[in-house]
Structures are given as structure tokens and as C-alpha cells.
Design a protein around this motif. Sequence first.
Motif: not given
Length: 103
Positions: A88, A86, A97-101, A90-92, A12
Motif C-alpha cells: 500500500i 509497496q 493524504e492518499l493511499s494506493f493499492e 501512501s503519501a501526502n 478517512e
Amino acid sequence: MIVVKRSEVGTEKFFDTLIMTGFTDQLEKLAFLVTEDDGGTHTSWKCSATVKIKSKSYGFDIDLPYNDKDDIVWRGQLDADWFRNQRIASANFGQVELSFELQ
């Protein structure tokens, strides 16, 4: 841009950056591109958008830069509601795999 060395693949990585400002209710979709930087000649992914306000259409074009030897891992449109619904998101994206906030 974030650099991931071969020895870091599968771990990560935290990347705290501002992707965009002005995330308004009128925003419906976002263009997004993930590449593997392999160098080469500079080129771009050409995108365009059109909005309609009071029966008049307004549009613009944008070029997202990358190098012609880069591998495109993922490119496409992201629905703005995916972010809004959401805390956060998240998706592939291809093999990433990325997460956005939203803040």
C-alpha cells in the motif's frame, strides 16, 4: 471523483475505484492531479509522454480536466516503482493524504 464535505475534513474516506489498467513493467511514471472543486469554466492540465522503441520515438498528449476556479492541491509525476515497491503506497499530496493499492 470523490466529494468531501466540510464536515468530513480530517476524516478517512474510502474510495474504491480503478485508476488505471495495464500496469506493465515498461511504465515508469504516472501523471496525477488533485484539485479542490470550486466550479468555473472547464479547462485542463495538458500532459505529454514520449516512449522510445527500437530507436523510434512515439508520443501522445492528454488533457486532465478541471475547472478554472478549482484550487490545484497537488500535481506532478509519480514514479511507477513507488507503487511497485509497496503493498500500500501512501503519501501526502498537498493537504491530502492518499493511499494506493495495486491489485
